[in-house]
Design a protein around this motif. Structure first.
Motif, PDB file in Angstrom:
ATOM      1  N   ILE A  25       7.822  -2.949   2.958  1.00  0.00           N
ATOM      2  CA  ILE A  25       6.558  -3.554   2.520  1.00  0.00           C
ATOM      3  C   ILE A  25       6.077  -2.898   1.230  1.00  0.00           C
ATOM      4  N   LEU A  26       6.173  -1.572   1.176  1.00  0.00           N
ATOM      5  CA  LEU A  26       5.734  -0.858  -0.021  1.00  0.00           C
ATOM      6  C   LEU A  26       6.554  -1.257  -1.244  1.00  0.00           C
TER       7      LEU A  26
ATOM      8  N   PHE B 223       8.270  -4.072  -1.696  1.00  0.00           N
ATOM      9  CA  PHE B 223       7.958  -5.459  -2.040  1.00  0.00           C
ATOM     10  C   PHE B 223       6.642  -5.550  -2.803  1.00  0.00           C
ATOM     11  N   SER B 224       5.704  -4.652  -2.503  1.00  0.00           N
ATOM     12  CA  SER B 224       4.382  -4.705  -3.127  1.00  0.00           C
ATOM     13  C   SER B 224       4.353  -4.070  -4.518  1.00  0.00           C
TER      14      SER B 224
ATOM     15  N   LYS C 258      13.379  -8.046  -9.100  1.00  0.00           N
ATOM     16  CA  LYS C 258      13.045  -7.757  -7.712  1.00  0.00           C
ATOM     17  C   LYS C 258      13.840  -8.688  -6.793  1.00  0.00           C
TER      18      LYS C 258
ATOM     19  N   TRP D  48      -4.513   1.510   0.305  1.00  0.00           N
ATOM     20  CA  TRP D  48      -3.674   1.150   1.447  1.00  0.00           C
ATOM     21  C   TRP D  48      -2.209   1.542   1.240  1.00  0.00           C
ATOM     22  N   ARG D  49      -1.762   1.577  -0.006  1.00  0.00           N
ATOM     23  CA  ARG D  49      -0.366   1.948  -0.243  1.00  0.00           C
ATOM     24  C   ARG D  49      -0.115   3.397   0.170  1.00  0.00           C
TER      25      ARG D  49
END
Length: 362
Positions: free
Chosen positions: A133-134, A136-137, A232, A287-288
């Motif tokens: 998730i990290l 991808f963000s 990406k 949040w990261r």
């Protein structure tokens, strides 16, 4: 308000990490046909509970742990008749669950090994998902192709050129900017590099890489060049995720090794209170950082539980491995003595690091 948010985030982080670990044991037990008498999140007084499928699900007051309670067959010496093992019945579904109410000690050594192992495996899977998730963000993913040099860069003067794609540094393969950054320590040093220059592989035997400093002389980067971003794509995302996982795991294992060899003292450890303090700092950054801390924590829990320390899953796995390979179980009295000693040691260590955390805060 910040304290409330920190408390809620801490409970969420601890709760998810613990829940996933215990779900690993639970899922593996159900798929081996082993009956789980109670599945509990937390310790201490019971807040509420419900029964389903022959298992009692419980939420307890102190959210700093959890457990699966496996019932064992009655001892023949007690005069009770041991019920026969029922043939397996499988529920339909993508991952069919074996339903036969097998007691834990009635299961084979390798089945119990599988059940014990899957708590840590689930922690590792959670860590991979969070890191995915990290990645991808991220706005962009750094590659290993030289895109820019800082003014007066030593690396440019000693062999590197714009457009060079770094393949190896000092014999170590590099795939992303993350793995590349780990090979430099912020001091000016010579390195042997292998680069892809056009269509040709070139070896540069003495490239000096110096750190980048700001106007006040503070180091802002461990290298004196910049790398280009890469698309990406799924492959690049997975590679970056794998490298982050390897970096976290290596750092954690290195910390445990330093502790075991005396290079780091017990006074450097942190317990739940110290972790809550770290969560508080992460909340302030966003949040990261919270997700990054969760990934670090869940990988840490997975590795810690696999250490061959009495009372931990790692010690139990050694006993089960011996039983599986030899066909003879380690005597129960010996196992109980070893695990009891380990539990006392772990409780003492937990108390010690908790007191240290409180002292640091005060």
């Amino acid at each position: 308000m910040t304290a409330i948010l920190t408390g809620l985030v801490s409970l969420l982080v601890f709760g998810v990490v613990i829940l996933v670990h215990e779900l690993g044991h639970f899922w593996a037990a159900r798929h081996c046909g082993i009956r789980v008498e109670e599945f509990s999140i937390g310790f201490g007084p019971k807040l509420f509970a419900w029964n389903r499928g022959g298992t009692r699900y419980t939420l307890r007051l102190i959210p700093l742990g959890g457990y699966n309670l496996f019932s064992n067959p009655p001892d023949p010496e007690d005069g009770e008749e041991i019920p026969p093992v029922r043939p397996p019945e499988r529920k339909k579904g993508l991952f069919p669950v074996v339903m036969r109410g097998l007691e834990f000690e009635q299961a084979g050594a390798w089945q119990r090994f599988f059940v014990t192992l899957w708590g840590a495996v689930m922690n590792f899977l959670l860590g991979l998902i969070v890191l995915l998730i990290l990645v991808f963000s991220m706005g962009s993913l750094g590659g290993t192709t030289i895109a820019q040099f800082v003014d007066g860069a030593s690396s440019s003067q000693t062999g590197l050129q714009l457009g060079d794609t770094l393949v190896e540094v000092d014999g170590k393969r590099v795939h992303t900017a993350n793995s590349l950054a780990q090979l430099f320590d912020g001091t000016a040093r010579q390195h042997t590099m292998t680069v892809l220059r056009g269509d040709e592989i070139v070896t540069l035997p003495a490239v000096t890489v110096a750190p980048t400093e700001d106007a006040e002389g503070n180091i802002i980067s461990s290298v004196d060049f910049r790398v280009a971003a890469v698309p990406k794509t799924l492959r690049n995302v997975l590679v970056q995720t794998g490298e982050f996982f390897q970096y976290y795991s290596t750092a954690i294992l290195g910390g445990f090794w330093d502790l075991a060899t005396g290079q780091v003292g017990v006074d450097q450890l942190s317990g739940p209170i110290g972790t809550v303090s770290a969560v508080s700092q992460a909340v302030q950054y966003g949040w990261r950082d919270v997700l990054s801390l969760m990934a670090l924590l869940t990988i840490n829990v997975g590795i810690f539980n696999l250490l061959p320390v009495p009372a931990l899953d790692g010690c139990k796995l050694l006993f089960l491995l011996f039983e599986g390979l030899t066909g003879h179980a380690v005597p129960q009295r010996f196992q109980m003595a070893v695990n009891t000693a380990g539990m006392v040691l772990l409780l003492w260590l937990m108390l010690l690091v908790t007191m240290q955390d409180i002292t640091r805060i005060l």
